[in-house]
Design a protein around this motif. Structure first.
Motif, PDB file in Angstrom:
ATOM      1  N   PRO A   1       0.806  -1.236   0.000  1.00 12.28           N
ATOM      2  CA  PRO A   1       0.000   0.000   0.000  1.00 12.28           C
ATOM      3  C   PRO A   1       0.832   1.274   0.000  1.00 12.28           C
ATOM      4  N   ALA A   2       2.065   1.192   0.499  1.00 13.74           N
ATOM      5  CA  ALA A   2       2.905   2.396   0.569  1.00 13.74           C
ATOM      6  C   ALA A   2       3.659   2.653  -0.727  1.00 13.74           C
ATOM      7  N   CYS A   3       3.651   1.678  -1.628  1.00 13.66           N
ATOM      8  CA  CYS A   3       4.396   1.819  -2.883  1.00 13.66           C
ATOM      9  C   CYS A   3       3.585   2.639  -3.878  1.00 13.66           C
ATOM     10  N   HIS A   4       4.245   3.501  -4.617  1.00 15.53           N
ATOM     11  CA  HIS A   4       3.536   4.302  -5.619  1.00 15.53           C
ATOM     12  C   HIS A   4       2.783   3.411  -6.594  1.00 15.53           C
ATOM     13  N   ALA A   5       3.305   2.207  -6.842  1.00 15.46           N
ATOM     14  CA  ALA A   5       2.678   1.307  -7.811  1.00 15.46           C
ATOM     15  C   ALA A   5       1.339   0.761  -7.313  1.00 15.46           C
ATOM     16  N   ALA A   6       1.013   0.973  -6.020  1.00 16.82           N
ATOM     17  CA  ALA A   6      -0.270   0.509  -5.500  1.00 16.82           C
ATOM     18  C   ALA A   6      -1.416   1.192  -6.236  1.00 16.82           C
ATOM     19  N   ALA A   7      -1.166   2.369  -6.795  1.00 17.41           N
ATOM     20  CA  ALA A   7      -2.193   3.097  -7.551  1.00 17.41           C
ATOM     21  C   ALA A   7      -2.274   2.610  -8.989  1.00 17.41           C
ATOM     22  N   GLY A   8      -1.434   1.650  -9.321  1.00 22.79           N
ATOM     23  CA  GLY A   8      -1.441   1.143 -10.689  1.00 22.79           C
ATOM     24  C   GLY A   8      -0.436   1.871 -11.564  1.00 22.79           C
ATOM     25  N   ARG A   9      -0.431   1.495 -12.830  1.00 27.27           N
ATOM     26  CA  ARG A   9       0.531   2.078 -13.765  1.00 27.27           C
ATOM     27  C   ARG A   9       0.032   3.426 -14.248  1.00 27.27           C
ATOM     28  N   THR A  10       0.761   4.463 -13.949  1.00 24.82           N
ATOM     29  CA  THR A  10       0.415   5.812 -14.378  1.00 24.82           C
ATOM     30  C   THR A  10       1.659   6.425 -15.025  1.00 24.82           C
ATOM     31  N   LYS A  11       1.473   7.643 -15.521  1.00 20.45           N
ATOM     32  CA  LYS A  11       2.610   8.354 -16.122  1.00 20.45           C
ATOM     33  C   LYS A  11       3.765   8.457 -15.125  1.00 20.45           C
ATOM     34  N   ARG A  12       3.402   8.723 -13.862  1.00 18.07           N
ATOM     35  CA  ARG A  12       4.441   8.909 -12.845  1.00 18.07           C
ATOM     36  C   ARG A  12       5.147   7.600 -12.510  1.00 18.07           C
TER      37      ARG A  12
END
Length: 210
Positions: free
Chosen positions: A64-75
């Motif tokens: 949950p703390a990893c940016h990738a938890a939000a899925g694949r985005t530009k960032r």
DNA sequence: TCGAAGATTGTCT
DNA sequence: GACAATCTTCGAG
């Protein structure tokens, strides 16, 4: 047996460059083994170099703390790239954070480099970080080390096997000199023990809040 | 288009 | 210990 001149040259450069295969393993192993390794960044103003004394692992979409938890985005796209590249992003609009992407391509995990012990280019680091009162404070935090070494968005996706930004083998840190604690500064998965640092080293960043 | 959040740091009280 | 700085990203409407 390698010629003596080659061995000497390698010693002078603080060890050979870590190959991409080094990063193509479990993120936790990479985070542990990066302790003691050397980050080297060359820029127009010169070379800066520091020894890694603190890392954190971010494990992918299930973390949950990893940016990738939000899925694949530009960032977060670099996290889905090949292991051994840099993932650099801006936090709070003011500071850069530097990660090494790990594991086989397609699994979005990375190791955050949180703190370095300055080795070379201290005068240049000091010019970039005038607020640091002691040498050991030049790179004692994720935003600080990026400022000290001149790491920014230009290094995003850069392969860490090639100049200007490379990570080299250093002196391994013994198990009894390594401490493991929960990660710092996050609000999710706050109890996962995924932070590694050199015990009693003055260059590590803050102790966890409680 | 707008608003909120964020893997931090430095300064002030 | 509290808080501002500063900007990119993303979700909601």
């Amino acid at each position: 047996m390698k010629p003596a001149a080659v061995r000497t040259a390698r010693r002078r450069t603080s060890g050979g460059t870590l190959p991409a295969s080094f990063y193509s393993r479990d993120t936790e192993i990479v985070a542990r083994e990066l302790l003691g390794c050397i980050v080297e960044c060359r820029g127009p103003r010169g070379l800066t170099r520091g020894r890694i004394v603190e890392t954190e692992a971010y494990l992918g979409e299930h973390d949950p703390a990893c940016h990738a938890a939000a899925g694949r985005t530009k960032r977060t796209d670099p996290l889905y790239g090949p292991p051994g590249i840099a993932y650099v992003y801006l936090i709070y609009g003011t500071h850069w954070c530097f990660n090494a992407v790990t594991r086989p391509e397609g699994l979005p995990s990375a190791v955050l480099i949180r703190a370095l012990e300055p080795i070379d280019g201290l005068a240049l680091m000091r010019s970039r970080r005038p607020a640091a009162h002691r040498n050991v404070d030049l790179a004692s935090g994720p935003g600080k080390l990026c400022a000290a070494l001149g790491i920014d968005m230009r290094h995003n996706r850069h392969p860490l096997t090639r100049p200007p930004l490379v990570i080299r083998r250093g002196n391994p840190v013994a198990d009894d000199a390594v401490e493991v604690t929960p990660r710092i500064g996050i609000r999710k998965a706050v109890d996962w023990p995924l932070r590694w640092f050199v015990a009693n080293h003055p260059g590590v960043s803050r102790v966890p809040r409680r």
